[in-house]
Design a protein around this motif. Structure first.
Motif: not given
Length: 858
Positions: A695-701, A725-729
């Motif tokens: 769920g968190l990963a989907d929101l990050v993307e 640049e944005p990271k994955d968290s």
């Protein structure tokens, strides 16, 4: 109780830590030399304790008593040692004295040098000490070598570390169970692998030694054995291991080695394996120089041996430095000298000259000796005409660390019957890859040795060639001329490609399917024209029907019953073993028995079953059997030991305890057997955690996608790198800050709240998992000491033989599945015919024409 595997692991890890950048081929001399000196010291003290009636005293008390006894009875005590051992170590020069000096801070490297020199002086003055002379010469152990350290302090530190590595090992006790010899041989092998090309100077890979030794040991009358290029002595010892106990007591070991350090290593190796000094005759000399050994009763005649084994240097150039002539009795039989550029046949002829008329010789050489011409061709022809060559065995390439070339083992005998064929065995493809090296498995060795014994023609593996066939090949013994390799693929059939159908001949070649499920095949194939068949069902359906056919199921039931009886029989034997020396006999019996019982089952490869049992011994039974032989089975089942892990790197590396591990019962096995509910609960939590993280990963993307509600709400709370640049968290503090400041009715609030809730959920579930894991781990570790006898039986049985029955049953399935895969390939290969292609072309042409009609010209 410490096992051989424990000792091997500890010593090799210690060697790697201590040697630093020192070359492995050189460091081995120091490590193995000092290990042997510890044995001499322990043996001296054990002999003293026995003669003084102190065997039940502590080691410290025996050590002290020896000093006192030497002061009082010096010469008498020395004479006792000399008569019983053939050597002695004086109290002040004992290994234990070095350890005392290390403990007191008074250790000096010079004391080690003095000790080794004193030992050399004492054995030099007695005839009985001849076997120990020169073992610690400076060519073997030079403690001033700067490779041990750039200055005296560094050398002292490194040598102390090496001395301490053996400090608590009782070498005498370990020798009695052959654990010491086993560990010594293991270290030699490990150093060989680390030494690369230099390994050839002192080591023959164990699997090559096994092939040669098992063949030579078939002779039940061996009383003497000779290795003219003895190296570390491993080949001699491997032959000895396969002899009966009576033969081992009688056999005399002879060897010759040019390299002085390796010559010393050989003597140490044999002595540590319990070979009595009077049963060892070794020479530090050049095999291709003056002949040795000569019969003292018959001058100028060589001693003849019941067995000769050798792994000489390959294709040695300029071998004839002694200017030997063809009149030399070793070469006289051949009528010609081997070429000076290649010494292979010089070594072979030397060994053959010393072979008794009833003996067996095994030599490993490069393949070139089988087909090279010139003088070598003449020698080969002479050997064949005299009927001396018995067997040619082709082995894989890259078995040796010092060369990648394929090698051949040649078996020679002088008592072959006239007209007896030569056996060719092609084992060049029977191996597995381990790193850069190819390795023969136990099943590969067993197949080679069994074929040598039965002397069978086996398609793609072995062939008996008579004299006429060899003459027709002009005495060329290149193995592919005699053994045609099995085809990896099935040849293509032109008619089948043109008109479809699988060639019936190809289906008839599927021998396992035809033998095991012939009726099933008949039901699902129809003839489309003479000699060609069509499969009427899917491969998946055919596979299901084949495996469930009555004949196949009966075979599986038969193997299941065999496996059950077999496992039950040996389960009882191993769990009740009381003597560590019984283990080898039980292992041999298990391996032989599995071959015999599986041999009765059609289309099942007995050697695959052999490997299954060999793997069980390697994985569990050898280690656990040693433990059980030294203790009570059920007490061991309830014992725990610290579970140690290595942490840190470099100088900060250290061993740290992380919980406990069962000595005999693995804690993970106890967990999976008795704590399934608890483990499932943790798995459920891990599923929740995975969902939360997704769920968190989907929101990050989503937050990275511009012009989306998520981007508007969450982009600023993503973690950023140095380039922004944005990271994955998400940046959690930023999320909390933005959420606190956001209006609950704002567009971004629900997204921030969702991130915050998911983050909190992730933290909560992660803690629950950690706590549950810890609780489960503690419960399992606490359970081990409380196990009942019945539970120990259940768990150890599962550990040793839990999947053995399924593995053996799978041996019925696997050859069927292999042939079904071939059938699937054939079916796909011939599914497209010329007619199909014509129809497809016609269809595509029609479609193209229809498109043309629809085109509108503007």
């Amino acid at each position: 109780m410490i096992t051989s595997d424990d000792i091997k692991r500890r010593l090799w890890n210690g060697a790697n830590e201590l040697r630093g950048s020192m070359d492995a081929s050189r460091y081995k001399d120091y490590m193995l030399g000092l290990m042997f000196y510890k044995f001499l010291s322990d043996k001296t003290l054990a002999t003293f304790a026995q003669s003084a009636g102190l065997v039940n005293e502590t080691k410290e008390a025996i050590f002290t008593a020896y000093f006192e006894a030497y002061e009082a009875y010096g010469e008498t005590l020395i004479n006792t040692f000399q008569s019983q051992l053939g050597y002695y170590v004086l109290p002040e020069y004992l290994y234990q004295t070095w350890l005392r000096d290390i403990d007191s801070g008074e250790f000096e490297v010079q004391k080690v040098t003095d000790s080794l020199n004193n030992f050399e002086r004492t054995v030099a003055t007695t005839e009985d000490g001849a076997d120990f002379k020169g073992l610690f010469s400076t060519s073997m152990i030079d403690l001033t070598d700067t490779a041990l350290g750039s200055d005296l302090n560094q050398r002292s530190k490194n040598i102390k570390g090496l001395i301490l590595l053996f400090s608590d090992l009782d070498m005498v006790d370990l020798q009695q169970n052959d654990i010491l010899g086993d560990a010594y041989e293991y270290l030699i092998g490990q150093f060989a692998m680390e030494s690369g090309k230099k390994a050839g100077e002192f080591y023959t890979p164990s699997q090559v030694s096994e092939v040669m030794a098992q063949i030579v040991a078939k002779d039940k009358n061996i009383k003497s054995i000779y290795d003219p290029t003895v190296g570390s002595g491993s080949l001699l010892l491997t032959v000895g291991k396969h002899l009966s106990a009576d033969q081992q007591r009688l056999i005399h070991y002879y060897g010759q080695e040019k390299n002085t350090a390796t010559y010393n290593l050989t003597r140490m190796n044999l002595l540590l394996h319990g070979v009595k000094p009077h049963k060892i005759t070794m020479k530090n000399g050049d095999t291709l120089g003056e002949d040795w050994p000569e019969d003292p009763q018959r001058p100028n005649e060589g001693v003849l041996f019941d067995a000769v084994v050798m792994n000489p240097p390959y294709s040695q150039k300029n071998w004839n430095k002694a200017d030997l002539k063809v009149s030399d009795p070793r070469f006289e039989m051949a009528g010609v000298l081997p070429p000076d550029s290649k010494g292979d046949f010089a070594f072979l002829l030397h060994g053959l000259y010393h072979l008794d008329t009833q003996g067996t010789m095994a030599i490993v050489l490069p393949h070139g000796v089988l087909f090279r011409g010139g003088a070598e061709g003449q020698i080969r022809q002479t050997l064949l005409e005299k009927n001396y060559i018995d067997t040619i065995i082709g082995l894989p390439s890259s078995l040796f660390t010092n060369t990648g070339i394929p090698v051949t083992v040649i078996i020679l005998k002088k008592n072959r019957n006239m007209g007896e064929p030569v056996l060719f065995i092609d084992a060049s493809e029977t191996f597995i890859k381990e790193g850069k090296q190819n390795v023969l498995r136990e099943k590969d060795i067993a197949r080679i040795v069994d074929t040598y014994t039965t002397r069978e023609n086996i398609e793609g593996f072995s062939h008996l060639a008579d004299r006429q066939e060899i003459v027709a090949n002009d005495y060329n013994l290149n193995i592919p001329r005699y053994v045609e390799a099995n085809k990896e693929t099935v040849d293509h059939d032109v008619d089948a490609h043109l008109y479809g159908g699988i060639p019936k001949a190809n289906i008839d070649d599927l021998t396992v399917l035809n033998k095991g499920a012939k009726n099933v095949l008949k039901q699902h194939f129809k003839e489309v024209r003479p000699g060609y068949l069509q499969l009427e069902t899917s491969i998946e359906d055919l596979t299901d029907q084949v495996l469930n056919a009555d004949s196949v199921q009966e075979k599986m039931t038969e193997v299941a019953e065999i496996a059950g009886n077999y496992v039950d029989r040996y389960w009882k034997q191993v769990k009740a073993v009381q003597d560590i020396n019984q283990l080898g006999d039980i292992q041999d019996e298990m391996l032989m028995n599995i071959k015999e019982v599986l041999k009765q089952v059609d289309f099942l490869d007995q050697y695959e079953g052999y490997q299954i049992i060999a793997d069980i011994w390697e994985r569990d039974l050898k280690h656990d059997g040693e433990l059980i032989a030294g203790g009570d089975f059920y007490e061991l089942g309830r014992q725990r030991e610290p579970h140690m892990v290595t942490k840190g790197t470099g100088n900060k590396r250290r061993q740290v305890q992380e919980g406990w591990e069962g000595v005999l019962v693995p804690t993970n096995l106890a967990e999976t057997t008795y704590y399934q509910v608890e483990r499932q609960a943790i798995s459920d939590l891990e599923g929740q955690l995975a969902d939360t993280e997704q769920g968190l990963a989907d929101l990050v993307e989503a937050a990275k996608e511009e012009d989306t509600p998520e981007w508007d709400a969450l982009y600023d709370v993503l973690k950023k790198d140095a380039d922004d640049e944005p990271k994955d968290s998400f940046d959690n503090p930023a999320v909390k800050r933005e959420l606190k400041e956001a209006d609950k009715n704002s567009a971004e609030y629900p997204y921030l709240k969702q991130v915050s809730d998911l983050t909190a959920q992730k933290s909560k579930v992660s803690k629950q998992i950690k706590d549950a894991e810890k609780e489960l781990e503690e419960a399992v570790q606490a359970r081990i000491p409380e196990l009942t006898n019945e539970e120990i039986d259940e768990l150890v049985y599962l550990k040793w033989f839990g999947n053995t029955k399924d593995q053996l049953i799978n041996l019925v399935k696997q050859p069927l599945l292999d042939e079904l895969n071939i059938l699937e390939t054939l079916n796909e290969r011939y599914s497209q015919t010329i007619e199909n292609l014509d129809q497809e072309i016609e269809s595509l042409t029609n479609e193209f024409e229809d498109l043309l009609k629809d085109l509108v010209v503007g």
